[in-house]
Design an enzyme around this catalytic site. Sequence first.
Site, PDB file in Angstrom:
ATOM      1  N   ARG A 156       0.867  -1.188   0.000  1.00  7.86           N
ATOM      2  CA  ARG A 156       0.000   0.000   0.000  1.00  7.86           C
ATOM      3  C   ARG A 156       0.894   1.226   0.000  1.00  7.86           C
ATOM      4  NH1 ARG A 156      -2.150  -0.683   5.702  1.00  7.86           N
ATOM      5  NH2 ARG A 156      -0.023  -1.433   5.798  1.00  7.86           N
ATOM      6  N   LEU A 274     -13.433  -0.721   6.195  1.00  6.28           N
ATOM      7  CA  LEU A 274     -14.827  -0.339   6.403  1.00  6.28           C
ATOM      8  C   LEU A 274     -14.876   1.132   6.805  1.00  6.28           C
ATOM      9  CD1 LEU A 274     -16.331  -3.449   8.273  1.00  6.28           C
ATOM     10  CD2 LEU A 274     -16.755  -2.731   5.921  1.00  6.28           C
ATOM     11  N   CYS A 284      -4.199   2.235  -8.016  1.00  3.94           N
ATOM     12  CA  CYS A 284      -4.433   0.784  -8.121  1.00  3.94           C
ATOM     13  C   CYS A 284      -5.909   0.409  -8.289  1.00  3.94           C
ATOM     14  CB  CYS A 284      -3.871   0.071  -6.899  1.00  3.94           C
ATOM     15  SG  CYS A 284      -2.091   0.126  -6.856  1.00  3.94           S
TER      16      CYS A 284
END
Length: 471
Positions: A156, A274, A284
Site C-alpha cells: 500500500r 470499512l 491501483c
Amino acid sequence: MNIVCIGSGYVGSVTGAAFSALGYKTTVIDINESKVALLNSGQSPIYEPGLTELIRAYIGKTLFATTSYEAVKSADVIFIGVGTPSRPDGSVDLSYIKAAAGSIGKSLSRDRFTVIVNKSTVPVGTADLVSSIIEKESGLRAEHQFTVISNPEFLREGYALEDVFFPDRIIIGSVHHAAKDRMRQLYNSIVYREGYEAAAKYFYFKHNPEAPQAKYFETDTKSSEMIKYAANAFLAVKISYINEVARLCESLGANVPDVARGMGMDSRIGEKFLEVSSGWSGSCFPKDTAEFLHTSQQYGSELTLVKTAMQSNERMHAYVVEKIQHRLKSLHGKSICILGLTFKPNTDDARKTQASYIIARLIELGAHVKVHDPQGMEMFRSLNSSLSVEFCKSPQEAAEETDMVVLLTHWADYQRLDWTKVAKRMKHPFLFDTRNVLEHHEMERAGFQYEGLGLRKYQDLKVSELTKLLV
Ligand code: UDX
C-alpha cells in the site's frame, strides 16, 4: 543471490531497497536517467515514508542503480516492476512490460538459470507472454534456461516498507521446482526475518518482532495473477458497500462508524476497509477494477459486483458534491477550501484522485476553490492543469475567507490543526469531514458547523432528499 529489479517506481524501488537491506546484491534498472541519478545520490524517486533513509543506507553497498541491462547477465532473480497503466477502455497497457521483457531477453545469460518474476499487476496470462518474448529475443528455452513466474505485490502506498518487510502473505505462482526452491530461499529472509536486525535500524516504523509471520502460498501462475486482481476488486467492493451503507445511515438516522464497528467484530467480515470516504481512488483500485471487469466481459463472465462497485464509487464522489451543494445552497460566488488532494495520506500520489472530480464539479457549479495538500500539490497541479484552483501554502491560508472546508484526505497534519484558528479565518465556518476523522463535539467547540458522512447527528439534514438529486 543476485537480484535485479526492473523499474524504479513503487514496486521496483521498494523491493530493491528491501532486498538490499537484507544483504542481497540488488541492482535497480530504469531507462529514466534522472530516476537512476536520484537513487545513486541516495534519494528516493517516489515519496514513501522511510524509503530515502533505506536507500541512503545501502546505495553503493548492496544497492545499485543503472540504466544498463548488464546486471541481468549475472542475475538469479529478476523482478519486473514497471508500470501497467490503463487504456481508455479499461484494459491494461502492457507496453512497458513487453519492452522490459525484450530488454531482458537481449541480455539474459546462457550459462545460468534465471527466474524472472512479474511483480507488477498484470492480467492473467502475462507470464506466458513475457516468457514468449524473452524466448524470442534470447533464443533460450523457457523452463530450461529461464522461467517466468508471478509474485504479485500487495504494498500500500504510504505503508510500502511495512508491507514489504511484514507482509500478510507472499504469493508465488509457479509450478517450476527450481524456481519455487529459489523463491523459498529468497523469501525465507522475510518469512523468518533473517537479517532484520541490521535493516531495522533504518525502519521508520516500530519494528515488532512479535508481528505474525507472513503466510507463504504457492500456486500456479495464472491463479497467482488472478489473486491480485480478485483481492483488490474485493477490497474496492467492501469500501463501496460501507459507503452505500453510510448513505443509508444518513437517511435512516443510524451512525455508520458504529455500524462498521459492529460488522467488523465478525471475524468473517473483519474490521479493515470499512472506513467511509468520498470513494476509493488512487493508482491501483480504479485501474485494477477496470481491467478485471474488462477481462471478465471479454471472456463472457461479467463481474457484475465489480461493475456495480465502480458505479457506486462514482455516485459517492457525486454524493459529496451534492452534500456541499445542499449545505451552501447555490455554489455561485462561494469559496470552498479543499484539504487533501492525494487519494489517501502519506503519499504524494494524486493520480485518479476523487479530488479532481469533486473540484472540477464544484468549479462547474460556480464555486471558487482553494486547495492544500502536504505532499500532493505538485502532482495534482501537473495532472489537472485545466482546473483553475488556488494552491495555498498552508491549510489556514486555504481556509481564509471561505464558506466551507471540505476534508477529503485524512492527513495527520489536518487532524492536529488548531481548528479554532481555522474557523475564525473563514467567512462561514462549515466543516465537511468526508473521512469522519475529526471529533464533531471538538469541532463544534472550535466554532464549526460540522458534518461527516453517515453520522447519526446529521439526520436532520434530510439528506434523503439529496439522493433524489443523484443520477
Ligand atoms: C491498494 C491495496 O491495498 C494494495 O494491497 C495493492 O497492492 C495496491 O492497491 P493503495 O492503492 O496504496 O493499495 O491504497 P489503499 O490503502 O488500499 O487505499 C485505496 C483507496 O481506498 C484509497 O482511496 C483509500 O482512501 C480508500 N479506502 C481505504 C477507503 O475509502 N476506506 C477504507 O476503509 C480503506
